[in-house]
Design a protein around this motif. Structure first.
Motif, PDB file in Angstrom:
ATOM      1  N   GLU A  39     101.730  30.881 -40.204  1.00 44.34           N
ATOM      2  CA  GLU A  39     102.094  29.768 -39.382  1.00 44.34           C
ATOM      3  C   GLU A  39     103.549  29.982 -39.028  1.00 44.34           C
ATOM      4  O   GLU A  39     104.128  29.512 -37.991  1.00 44.34           O
ATOM      5  N   VAL A  40     104.336  30.189 -39.767  1.00 42.19           N
ATOM      6  CA  VAL A  40     105.915  30.484 -39.781  1.00 42.19           C
ATOM      7  C   VAL A  40     106.271  31.824 -39.147  1.00 42.19           C
ATOM      8  O   VAL A  40     106.691  31.966 -38.151  1.00 42.19           O
ATOM      9  N   PHE A  41     105.839  32.911 -39.817  1.00 45.78           N
ATOM     10  CA  PHE A  41     106.330  34.286 -39.651  1.00 45.78           C
ATOM     11  C   PHE A  41     105.455  34.839 -38.597  1.00 45.78           C
ATOM     12  O   PHE A  41     105.767  36.186 -38.193  1.00 45.78           O
ATOM     13  N   GLU A  42     104.370  34.438 -38.327  1.00 41.73           N
ATOM     14  CA  GLU A  42     103.225  35.255 -37.083  1.00 41.73           C
ATOM     15  C   GLU A  42     103.029  34.117 -36.230  1.00 41.73           C
ATOM     16  O   GLU A  42     101.961  34.276 -35.582  1.00 41.73           O
ATOM     17  N   LYS A  43     103.915  33.322 -35.803  1.00 40.02           N
ATOM     18  CA  LYS A  43     103.576  32.277 -34.873  1.00 40.02           C
ATOM     19  C   LYS A  43     103.500  32.860 -33.672  1.00 40.02           C
ATOM     20  O   LYS A  43     102.509  32.177 -32.720  1.00 40.02           O
ATOM     21  N   ALA A  44     104.190  33.739 -33.218  1.00 42.86           N
ATOM     22  CA  ALA A  44     104.218  34.225 -31.867  1.00 42.86           C
ATOM     23  C   ALA A  44     104.286  35.731 -31.709  1.00 42.86           C
ATOM     24  O   ALA A  44     104.720  36.492 -31.171  1.00 42.86           O
ATOM     25  N   VAL A  45     103.033  36.420 -32.515  1.00 41.60           N
ATOM     26  CA  VAL A  45     102.835  37.733 -32.404  1.00 41.60           C
ATOM     27  C   VAL A  45     102.258  38.235 -31.137  1.00 41.60           C
ATOM     28  O   VAL A  45     101.134  37.611 -30.957  1.00 41.60           O
ATOM     29  N   PRO A  46     102.958  39.012 -30.353  1.00 41.62           N
ATOM     30  CA  PRO A  46     102.196  39.296 -29.095  1.00 41.62           C
ATOM     31  C   PRO A  46     100.753  40.051 -29.370  1.00 41.62           C
ATOM     32  O   PRO A  46     100.581  40.571 -30.349  1.00 41.62           O
ATOM     33  N   TYR A  47     100.005  39.811 -28.404  1.00 45.44           N
ATOM     34  CA  TYR A  47      98.563  40.578 -28.817  1.00 45.44           C
ATOM     35  C   TYR A  47      98.611  41.868 -28.941  1.00 45.44           C
ATOM     36  O   TYR A  47      97.616  42.409 -29.647  1.00 45.44           O
ATOM     37  N   TYR A  48      99.421  42.586 -28.206  1.00 43.12           N
ATOM     38  CA  TYR A  48      99.407  44.003 -28.302  1.00 43.12           C
ATOM     39  C   TYR A  48     100.236  44.589 -29.371  1.00 43.12           C
ATOM     40  O   TYR A  48     100.211  45.680 -29.819  1.00 43.12           O
ATOM     41  N   PHE A  49     100.908  43.846 -30.215  1.00 45.12           N
ATOM     42  CA  PHE A  49     101.529  44.180 -31.181  1.00 45.12           C
ATOM     43  C   PHE A  49     100.769  44.548 -32.542  1.00 45.12           C
ATOM     44  O   PHE A  49      99.833  43.929 -32.713  1.00 45.12           O
TER      45      PHE A  49
END
Length: 385
Positions: free
Chosen positions: A83-93
């Protein structure tokens, strides 16, 4: 009960919880290590990387845990960390899998916990993979020669192209302009002979082309990989406007299902067997063959259709053969021809049979028909050259 025993029992119960039962970074099952400053459970391979980043790592079975460390694990865990470290991972990453190369795993972990790239906070300058444009120097293997030379590469989301130049000033015309539509990127460290080795594959005029590159810096080569994925994802969104993200993500880049040497004979099955390097691309349903692993161009390709269209794979022993040194046979039947391949070891034979059968058992998807049509057009063009 001693505190050590009690603490270990608590940890063993925590790691059984669904969100803790796989490595927080690569998804490997049954992690036996944990970072007690982050409060996450990790596998051995990821634990080694965390330790290099100076995160506090211990074995949940072999090491002694203090009460305060266990309390940290109880109050955190993998779900809260994501929830903290992967809150905004782009779909393509690209999120690494358990068997992926070390460089992918390491840079994912550094991006999450060291560079804090996915916390959702605005960064300046923004990460390169979010900009739609990237350029830089990569070491590229020559088409005919084995040495690597520096070449300038330019990636453009606006043009949906990857261009490379022999002159880094771009004064000379580009050596190649590759449309992102046909491009695939995969890490191949063992094959290329460099821990940061990347293979780029695309459809040339009459054949599939391979480019082998690397960068000395691990962060840079993974940035290139994710920049390519970002542009590929943007292209797929335009090519398949109704496709969901879950449907498009597997199409961005892919690894080959199986690679390795086999011996191959000709269409009459009386010709001399020759050793060839084979590559099975499950997404395009093609079995490519090359003279050697680092060839720039294929010698040929075989389309592998589904069983209901009269394609089949089975174990065999050839009736007659000249020149074959290996004895473990694989037969691929297509509507127009039977192919005979020989493997050096029974283990290789079983792996090829399993991989090919996976493709034969899979139903044809809409993109498979497009791939088959393109394959037929290329074959006709080659006969007319």
């Amino acid at each position: 009960m001693a505190d050590e025993e009690r603490n270990q029992m608590i940890l063993l119960e925590l790691v059984k919880q669904p969100h803790n039962s796989v490595c927080v970074d690569c998804g490997a099952p049954d992690p036996e290590w944990a970072s007690y400053n982050l409060g996450v459970f990790v596998c051995f391979n990821c634990a080694w990387i965390h330790r290099n980043l100076s995160n506090k790592v211990k074995s949940i079975k072999l090491d002694t845990w203090e009460d305060s460390m266990v309390e940290t694990m109880k109050s955190n865990g993998n779900a809260k960390a994501r929830e903290v470290f992967e809150k905004a991972v782009p779909y393509y990453f690209y999120r690494p899998l358990p068997n992926d190369s070390t460089v992918l795993r390491e840079q994912w972990i550094r991006a999450k916990y060291e560079r804090l790239e996915f916390t959702g906070e605005t960064k300046y300058p923004p990460p390169s993979y979010t900009r739609g444009f990237y350029e830089g120097l990569l070491w590229k293997k020559g088409k005919e020669k084995t040495q690597f030379n520096q070449r300038k590469f330019v990636l453009s989301e606006t043009e949906f192209t990857l261009t490379y130049y022999t002159d880094d000033t771009e004064i000379k015309a580009p050596k190649a302009v590759i449309h992102i539509k046909d491009l695939n990127a995969m890490f191949q460290p063992e094959k290329i002979g460099h821990s940061h080795g990347l293979q780029l594959t695309y459809q040339g005029e009459h054949c599939t082309r391979n480019i082998y590159v690397y960068h000395e810096n691990s962060e840079d080569i993974v940035t290139w990989f994710n920049c390519l994925r970002a542009v590929r994802f943007a292209y797929l969104k335009t090519a398949y406007p109704t496709g969901s993200n879950d449907e498009l993500i597997p199409m961005i880049t892919r690894n080959y299902l199986k690679e390795g040497y086999m011996e191959k004979t000709g269409p009459l099955q009386s010709e001399t067997f020759r050793k060839r390097w084979f590559v099975l691309d499950a997404q395009t349903r093609k079995l490519f063959y090359y003279k050697s692993p680092l060839d720039a161009e294929e010698l040929g390709a075989i389309f592998i259709g589904p069983g209901k269209n009269n394609y089949s794979v089975k174990e065999c022993v050839p009736k007659s053969a000249r020149g074959n040194k290996w004895k473990y046979g694989v037969t691929v039947d297509t509507p127009k021809r039977q192919y005979i391949f020989m493997c050096e070891e029974e283990k290789e034979q079983k792996e090829w049979l399993s991989a090919l059968q996976q493709v034969v058992l899979r139903r044809m998807a809409p993109q498979d028909y497009a791939s088959k049509l393109a394959f037929i057009v290329v074959c006709v063009a080659e006969r007319n050259v």
